[in-house]
Design an enzyme around this catalytic site. Structure first.
Site, PDB file in Angstrom:
ATOM      1  N   GLN A  35      -4.560  -1.898   9.412  1.00  0.00           N
ATOM      2  CA  GLN A  35      -4.429  -3.216   8.792  1.00  0.00           C
ATOM      3  C   GLN A  35      -5.004  -4.290   9.718  1.00  0.00           C
ATOM      4  O   GLN A  35      -4.634  -4.378  10.882  1.00  0.00           O
ATOM      5  CB  GLN A  35      -2.934  -3.495   8.499  1.00  0.00           C
ATOM      6  CG  GLN A  35      -2.672  -4.770   7.737  1.00  0.00           C
ATOM      7  CD  GLN A  35      -3.258  -4.758   6.330  1.00  0.00           C
ATOM      8  OE1 GLN A  35      -3.111  -3.784   5.590  1.00  0.00           O
ATOM      9  NE2 GLN A  35      -3.932  -5.829   5.956  1.00  0.00           N
ATOM     10  N   LYS A  94       0.835  -1.211   0.000  1.00  0.00           N
ATOM     11  CA  LYS A  94       0.000   0.000   0.000  1.00  0.00           C
ATOM     12  C   LYS A  94       0.866   1.256   0.000  1.00  0.00           C
ATOM     13  O   LYS A  94       0.569   2.234  -0.692  1.00  0.00           O
ATOM     14  CB  LYS A  94      -0.936  -0.023   1.222  1.00  0.00           C
ATOM     15  CG  LYS A  94      -2.054  -1.037   1.054  1.00  0.00           C
ATOM     16  CD  LYS A  94      -2.780  -1.376   2.340  1.00  0.00           C
ATOM     17  CE  LYS A  94      -3.724  -2.554   2.086  1.00  0.00           C
ATOM     18  NZ  LYS A  94      -4.397  -3.063   3.288  1.00  0.00           N
ATOM     19  N   ASP A 126     -11.167   2.325   3.687  1.00  0.00           N
ATOM     20  CA  ASP A 126     -11.410   0.886   3.517  1.00  0.00           C
ATOM     21  C   ASP A 126     -12.902   0.608   3.324  1.00  0.00           C
ATOM     22  O   ASP A 126     -13.288  -0.470   2.892  1.00  0.00           O
ATOM     23  CB  ASP A 126     -10.934   0.123   4.763  1.00  0.00           C
ATOM     24  CG  ASP A 126      -9.660  -0.672   4.502  1.00  0.00           C
ATOM     25  OD1 ASP A 126      -9.353  -0.924   3.321  1.00  0.00           O
ATOM     26  OD2 ASP A 126      -8.993  -1.051   5.485  1.00  0.00           O
TER      27      ASP A 126
END
Ligand code: NDP
Length: 286
Positions: free
Chosen positions: A97, A53, A120
Protein backbone atom coordinates in the site's frame (compact mmCIF):
# COMPACT_ATOMS: atom_id res chain seq x y z
CA UNK A 1 -29.64 16.09 -14.52
CA UNK A 2 -29.85 14.61 -18.00
CA UNK A 3 -26.84 12.28 -17.83
CA UNK A 4 -27.17 8.61 -17.00
CA UNK A 5 -25.24 7.57 -13.92
CA UNK A 6 -22.50 4.96 -14.35
CA UNK A 7 -23.02 3.04 -11.14
CA UNK A 8 -19.55 2.03 -9.97
CA UNK A 9 -20.89 -0.04 -7.08
CA UNK A 10 -23.18 -2.12 -9.28
CA UNK A 11 -20.49 -2.61 -11.91
CA UNK A 12 -17.93 -3.48 -9.24
CA UNK A 13 -20.34 -6.12 -7.89
CA UNK A 14 -20.49 -7.63 -11.40
CA UNK A 15 -16.69 -7.66 -11.70
CA UNK A 16 -16.32 -9.20 -8.24
CA UNK A 17 -18.87 -11.87 -9.14
CA UNK A 18 -16.65 -12.70 -12.13
CA UNK A 19 -13.62 -12.89 -9.83
CA UNK A 20 -15.55 -15.13 -7.43
CA UNK A 21 -16.49 -17.48 -10.29
CA UNK A 22 -12.85 -17.54 -11.43
CA UNK A 23 -11.80 -18.35 -7.87
CA UNK A 24 -14.19 -21.31 -7.81
CA UNK A 25 -12.77 -22.50 -11.12
CA UNK A 26 -9.22 -22.24 -9.75
CA UNK A 27 -10.09 -23.97 -6.48
CA UNK A 28 -11.64 -26.85 -8.42
CA UNK A 29 -8.19 -27.34 -9.88
CA UNK A 30 -6.43 -27.17 -6.53
CA UNK A 31 -5.30 -23.53 -6.72
CA UNK A 32 -6.43 -21.17 -3.97
CA UNK A 33 -5.84 -17.56 -5.13
CA UNK A 34 -4.02 -15.55 -2.47
CA UNK A 35 -3.25 -11.85 -2.22
CA UNK A 36 -0.66 -10.51 0.25
CA UNK A 37 -1.27 -6.91 1.32
CA UNK A 38 1.44 -4.99 3.14
CA UNK A 39 0.72 -1.80 5.05
CA UNK A 40 3.56 0.17 6.59
CA UNK A 41 2.57 2.74 9.23
CA UNK A 42 -0.82 3.98 10.30
CA UNK A 43 -1.99 6.37 7.61
CA UNK A 44 -5.79 6.42 8.20
CA UNK A 45 -6.71 6.49 4.49
CA UNK A 46 -4.33 3.60 3.75
CA UNK A 47 -5.85 1.61 6.62
CA UNK A 48 -9.30 2.08 5.10
CA UNK A 49 -8.04 1.01 1.66
CA UNK A 50 -6.34 -2.11 3.03
CA UNK A 51 -9.43 -3.09 5.04
CA UNK A 52 -11.49 -2.69 1.87
CA UNK A 53 -9.13 -4.89 -0.15
CA UNK A 54 -9.14 -7.62 2.50
CA UNK A 55 -12.97 -7.52 2.63
CA UNK A 56 -13.15 -7.73 -1.17
CA UNK A 57 -10.91 -10.80 -1.08
CA UNK A 58 -13.24 -12.43 1.45
CA UNK A 59 -16.28 -11.63 -0.68
CA UNK A 60 -14.62 -13.24 -3.73
CA UNK A 61 -13.35 -16.32 -1.87
CA UNK A 62 -9.76 -15.16 -2.35
CA UNK A 63 -7.37 -15.77 0.54
CA UNK A 64 -5.72 -12.63 1.86
CA UNK A 65 -2.68 -12.24 4.02
CA UNK A 66 -2.37 -8.92 5.76
CA UNK A 67 1.00 -7.64 6.97
CA UNK A 68 0.90 -4.52 9.15
CA UNK A 69 4.37 -3.14 9.79
CA UNK A 70 5.29 -0.24 12.09
CA UNK A 71 5.94 3.21 10.58
CA UNK A 72 9.66 2.97 11.43
CA UNK A 73 10.16 -0.26 9.42
CA UNK A 74 13.45 -0.15 7.53
CA UNK A 75 13.66 -0.56 3.79
CA UNK A 76 15.70 -3.74 4.16
CA UNK A 77 13.09 -5.29 6.49
CA UNK A 78 10.32 -4.46 4.02
CA UNK A 79 12.38 -5.80 1.11
CA UNK A 80 13.01 -8.99 3.09
CA UNK A 81 9.26 -9.51 3.54
CA UNK A 82 8.57 -8.81 -0.14
CA UNK A 83 11.34 -11.29 -0.99
CA UNK A 84 9.75 -13.99 1.20
CA UNK A 85 6.34 -13.45 -0.41
CA UNK A 86 7.92 -13.41 -3.86
CA UNK A 87 9.35 -16.86 -3.20
CA UNK A 88 6.15 -18.25 -1.66
CA UNK A 89 4.29 -20.25 -4.32
CA UNK A 90 1.05 -20.05 -2.30
CA UNK A 91 1.01 -16.24 -2.74
CA UNK A 92 -0.09 -15.08 -6.18
CA UNK A 93 -0.32 -11.33 -5.76
CA UNK A 94 1.70 -8.86 -3.68
CA UNK A 95 0.41 -5.39 -2.99
CA UNK A 96 2.34 -2.80 -1.01
CA UNK A 97 0.00 0.00 0.00
CA UNK A 98 1.36 3.40 -1.03
CA UNK A 99 2.46 5.90 0.09
CA UNK A 100 5.36 4.46 2.11
CA UNK A 101 7.10 6.29 4.96
CA UNK A 102 9.91 8.67 3.93
CA UNK A 103 12.77 6.32 4.91
CA UNK A 104 11.66 3.80 2.28
CA UNK A 105 12.32 4.15 -1.44
CA UNK A 106 9.01 3.29 -3.13
CA UNK A 107 10.70 2.46 -6.42
CA UNK A 108 13.01 -0.07 -4.80
CA UNK A 109 10.05 -1.81 -3.19
CA UNK A 110 7.91 -1.86 -6.33
CA UNK A 111 10.89 -3.20 -8.30
CA UNK A 112 11.28 -6.02 -5.76
CA UNK A 113 7.80 -7.38 -6.51
CA UNK A 114 8.17 -9.97 -9.28
CA UNK A 115 6.21 -8.80 -12.35
CA UNK A 116 4.07 -11.98 -12.29
CA UNK A 117 2.87 -11.08 -8.75
CA UNK A 118 2.57 -7.33 -9.38
CA UNK A 119 -1.25 -7.19 -9.30
CA UNK A 120 -1.18 -3.38 -8.98
CA UNK A 121 0.49 -3.23 -12.38
CA UNK A 122 3.01 -0.62 -11.17
CA UNK A 123 6.30 -2.42 -11.85
CA UNK A 124 8.40 -1.22 -14.79
CA UNK A 125 8.02 -4.59 -16.52
CA UNK A 126 4.20 -4.45 -16.41
CA UNK A 127 4.21 -0.79 -17.45
CA UNK A 128 6.44 -1.67 -20.42
CA UNK A 129 4.31 -4.66 -21.42
CA UNK A 130 1.18 -2.52 -21.29
CA UNK A 131 2.91 0.10 -23.46
CA UNK A 132 3.59 -2.45 -26.20
CA UNK A 133 0.21 -4.15 -25.80
CA UNK A 134 1.49 -7.47 -24.44
CA UNK A 135 -0.04 -9.67 -21.73
CA UNK A 136 0.43 -7.97 -18.36
CA UNK A 137 -1.45 -6.81 -15.27
CA UNK A 138 -3.24 -3.58 -16.04
CA UNK A 139 -3.23 -0.93 -13.30
CA UNK A 140 -6.57 -1.20 -11.53
CA UNK A 141 -7.86 2.38 -11.68
CA UNK A 142 -7.38 2.97 -15.43
CA UNK A 143 -8.57 -0.55 -16.24
CA UNK A 144 -11.69 0.19 -14.16
CA UNK A 145 -12.22 3.43 -16.09
CA UNK A 146 -12.16 1.57 -19.43
CA UNK A 147 -14.64 -1.00 -18.14
CA UNK A 148 -16.94 1.80 -16.97
CA UNK A 149 -16.83 3.50 -20.36
CA UNK A 150 -17.52 0.17 -22.10
CA UNK A 151 -20.45 -0.46 -19.75
CA UNK A 152 -22.26 2.49 -21.34
CA UNK A 153 -22.19 0.78 -24.73
CA UNK A 154 -19.96 3.57 -26.08
CA UNK A 155 -17.65 2.43 -28.85
CA UNK A 156 -14.33 4.00 -27.81
CA UNK A 157 -12.78 3.50 -31.25
CA UNK A 158 -12.27 6.77 -33.11
CA UNK A 159 -13.56 8.91 -30.24
CA UNK A 160 -11.65 11.91 -28.94
CA UNK A 161 -10.65 11.08 -25.38
CA UNK A 162 -9.16 13.74 -23.12
CA UNK A 163 -7.38 12.69 -19.94
CA UNK A 164 -6.62 15.40 -17.40
CA UNK A 165 -3.60 14.26 -15.39
CA UNK A 166 -0.40 12.42 -16.34
CA UNK A 167 0.55 10.54 -13.18
CA UNK A 168 2.13 7.12 -13.54
CA UNK A 169 -0.71 5.41 -11.70
CA UNK A 170 -3.72 7.05 -13.35
CA UNK A 171 -3.30 9.62 -16.12
CA UNK A 172 -0.59 8.03 -18.28
CA UNK A 173 -1.93 4.46 -18.16
CA UNK A 174 -5.52 5.71 -18.71
CA UNK A 175 -4.30 7.47 -21.86
CA UNK A 176 -2.46 4.34 -23.04
CA UNK A 177 -5.47 2.09 -22.48
CA UNK A 178 -7.74 4.50 -24.34
CA UNK A 179 -5.22 4.54 -27.18
CA UNK A 180 -5.23 0.74 -27.17
CA UNK A 181 -9.01 0.96 -27.65
CA UNK A 182 -8.34 3.16 -30.71
CA UNK A 183 -9.39 6.48 -29.20
CA UNK A 184 -7.63 9.64 -30.34
CA UNK A 185 -6.12 10.72 -27.05
CA UNK A 186 -5.16 14.12 -25.67
CA UNK A 187 -3.37 14.23 -22.32
CA UNK A 188 -3.69 17.48 -20.34
CA UNK A 189 -1.61 18.53 -17.35
CA UNK A 190 -0.67 21.60 -15.37
CA UNK A 191 1.21 23.18 -18.30
CA UNK A 192 -1.53 22.57 -20.87
CA UNK A 193 -2.76 25.64 -22.69
CA UNK A 194 -6.41 25.87 -23.81
CA UNK A 195 -7.35 23.11 -21.38
CA UNK A 196 -11.00 24.16 -21.23
CA UNK A 197 -11.25 24.17 -25.01
CA UNK A 198 -9.64 20.72 -25.30
CA UNK A 199 -11.96 19.26 -22.67
CA UNK A 200 -15.04 20.82 -24.27
CA UNK A 201 -14.21 18.83 -27.42
CA UNK A 202 -13.86 15.49 -25.68
CA UNK A 203 -16.25 12.66 -26.43
CA UNK A 204 -14.73 10.90 -23.42
CA UNK A 205 -13.37 12.97 -20.55
CA UNK A 206 -11.31 11.35 -17.77
CA UNK A 207 -10.48 13.66 -14.85
CA UNK A 208 -7.56 12.60 -12.65
CA UNK A 209 -6.37 15.92 -11.28
CA UNK A 210 -6.85 15.78 -7.53
CA UNK A 211 -8.72 19.12 -7.38
CA UNK A 212 -12.30 19.29 -6.21
CA UNK A 213 -14.73 20.51 -8.85
CA UNK A 214 -11.97 21.23 -11.40
CA UNK A 215 -14.13 20.22 -14.37
CA UNK A 216 -16.98 22.68 -14.74
CA UNK A 217 -20.04 22.40 -16.96
CA UNK A 218 -18.54 24.56 -19.72
CA UNK A 219 -15.73 21.99 -20.12
CA UNK A 220 -18.12 19.16 -20.96
CA UNK A 221 -19.19 18.43 -24.54
CA UNK A 222 -22.91 17.68 -24.82
CA UNK A 223 -23.31 13.90 -24.91
CA UNK A 224 -19.83 13.15 -23.51
CA UNK A 225 -18.89 10.26 -21.23
CA UNK A 226 -17.36 11.74 -18.06
CA UNK A 227 -15.22 9.60 -15.77
CA UNK A 228 -14.29 11.25 -12.48
CA UNK A 229 -11.25 9.61 -10.88
CA UNK A 230 -10.67 12.33 -8.28
CA UNK A 231 -11.06 11.69 -4.58
CA UNK A 232 -10.83 14.91 -2.63
CA UNK A 233 -11.81 15.52 0.98
CA UNK A 234 -13.89 18.71 0.88
CA UNK A 235 -14.23 21.44 3.48
CA UNK A 236 -17.52 19.73 4.43
CA UNK A 237 -15.53 16.60 5.41
CA UNK A 238 -17.10 14.60 2.57
CA UNK A 239 -15.48 13.06 -0.51
CA UNK A 240 -15.76 14.99 -3.76
CA UNK A 241 -14.56 14.29 -7.27
CA UNK A 242 -12.60 16.42 -9.71
CA UNK A 243 -15.81 17.12 -11.61
CA UNK A 244 -18.54 19.56 -10.66
CA UNK A 245 -21.13 16.82 -10.82
CA UNK A 246 -24.29 18.97 -10.94
CA UNK A 247 -22.98 21.07 -13.84
CA UNK A 248 -21.40 18.23 -15.81
CA UNK A 249 -24.44 15.98 -15.43
CA UNK A 250 -26.54 18.58 -17.28
CA UNK A 251 -24.34 18.16 -20.37
CA UNK A 252 -22.93 14.63 -20.32
CA UNK A 253 -24.65 11.51 -21.60
CA UNK A 254 -22.98 9.35 -18.93
CA UNK A 255 -21.17 10.32 -15.75
CA UNK A 256 -19.59 8.57 -12.75
CA UNK A 257 -20.42 9.72 -9.22
CA UNK A 258 -17.95 10.28 -6.36
CA UNK A 259 -18.13 8.35 -4.13
CA UNK A 260 -19.52 5.19 -5.69
CA UNK A 261 -17.82 5.48 -9.08
CA UNK A 262 -14.22 4.74 -9.98
CA UNK A 263 -13.24 3.87 -6.38
CA UNK A 264 -15.23 0.62 -6.08
CA UNK A 265 -14.21 -0.36 -9.62
CA UNK A 266 -10.52 0.06 -8.77
CA UNK A 267 -10.91 -2.41 -5.91
CA UNK A 268 -12.88 -4.86 -8.04
CA UNK A 269 -10.22 -4.84 -10.79
CA UNK A 270 -7.62 -5.82 -8.17
CA UNK A 271 -9.61 -8.97 -7.49
CA UNK A 272 -9.59 -9.79 -11.21
CA UNK A 273 -5.83 -9.23 -11.38
CA UNK A 274 -5.37 -11.58 -8.42
CA UNK A 275 -7.37 -14.44 -9.96
CA UNK A 276 -5.57 -13.80 -13.24
CA UNK A 277 -2.19 -14.01 -11.45
CA UNK A 278 -3.16 -17.30 -9.76
CA UNK A 279 -4.26 -18.71 -13.10
CA UNK A 280 -1.18 -17.61 -15.03
CA UNK A 281 1.21 -18.88 -12.35
CA UNK A 282 -0.41 -22.30 -12.58
CA UNK A 283 -0.89 -22.50 -16.34
CA UNK A 284 -4.68 -22.39 -16.01
CA UNK A 285 -6.91 -20.63 -18.52
CA UNK A 286 -9.79 -18.62 -17.07
P1 NDP B 1 -1.20 13.26 -9.04
O1 NDP B 1 -1.17 14.43 -8.08
O2 NDP B 1 -0.08 12.33 -9.09
O3 NDP B 1 -1.42 13.85 -10.51
C1 NDP B 1 -2.30 14.91 -10.76
C2 NDP B 1 -2.20 15.30 -12.20
O4 NDP B 1 -3.06 16.41 -12.41
C3 NDP B 1 -0.79 15.76 -12.62
O5 NDP B 1 -0.44 15.19 -13.85
C4 NDP B 1 -0.92 17.27 -12.71
O6 NDP B 1 -0.13 17.86 -13.74
C5 NDP B 1 -2.38 17.45 -13.07
N1 NDP B 1 -2.84 18.75 -12.63
C6 NDP B 1 -2.76 19.28 -11.38
N2 NDP B 1 -3.27 20.53 -11.38
C7 NDP B 1 -3.65 20.78 -12.65
C8 NDP B 1 -4.22 21.91 -13.30
N3 NDP B 1 -4.50 23.03 -12.63
N4 NDP B 1 -4.48 21.83 -14.62
C9 NDP B 1 -4.21 20.71 -15.31
N5 NDP B 1 -3.66 19.60 -14.75
C10 NDP B 1 -3.39 19.65 -13.44
O7 NDP B 1 -2.57 12.53 -8.71
P2 NDP B 1 -3.03 11.02 -9.10
O8 NDP B 1 -2.99 10.83 -10.55
O9 NDP B 1 -2.37 10.05 -8.20
O10 NDP B 1 -4.55 11.11 -8.61
C11 NDP B 1 -5.47 12.02 -9.21
C12 NDP B 1 -6.76 11.99 -8.41
O11 NDP B 1 -7.31 10.69 -8.49
C13 NDP B 1 -6.59 12.26 -6.91
O12 NDP B 1 -7.74 12.94 -6.46
C14 NDP B 1 -6.53 10.87 -6.30
O13 NDP B 1 -6.97 10.86 -4.96
C15 NDP B 1 -7.50 10.15 -7.18
N6 NDP B 1 -7.29 8.71 -7.26
C16 NDP B 1 -8.40 7.94 -7.21
C17 NDP B 1 -8.31 6.58 -7.31
C18 NDP B 1 -9.57 5.79 -7.28
O14 NDP B 1 -9.52 4.59 -7.07
N7 NDP B 1 -10.73 6.41 -7.51
C19 NDP B 1 -7.03 5.89 -7.45
C20 NDP B 1 -5.90 6.78 -7.58
C21 NDP B 1 -6.06 8.16 -7.48
P3 NDP B 1 1.50 17.88 -13.71
O15 NDP B 1 1.93 16.49 -14.07
O16 NDP B 1 1.85 18.88 -14.73
O17 NDP B 1 1.87 18.25 -12.30
Amino acid sequence: MSAQLIDGKALAAEVKAEAAAETEHLKAQGVHPCLAVILVGEDPASQVYVRGKVNDCKACGIESREYRLPADTTQSDLLALVGELAADRAVHGILVQLPLPAQIDEKAVINAIPPEKDVDGFSPVNVGLMQIGEECYLPCTPAGCIRMIQSTGTDISGKHAVVIGRSNIVGKPAALLLLAENATVTVCHSRTKNLKHLCANADILVAAVGREGFVTGDMVKPGAVVIDVGINRGADGKLHGDVNFAEAAEKAAFITPVPGGVGPMTRAMLMKNTTCAAARQNGITL
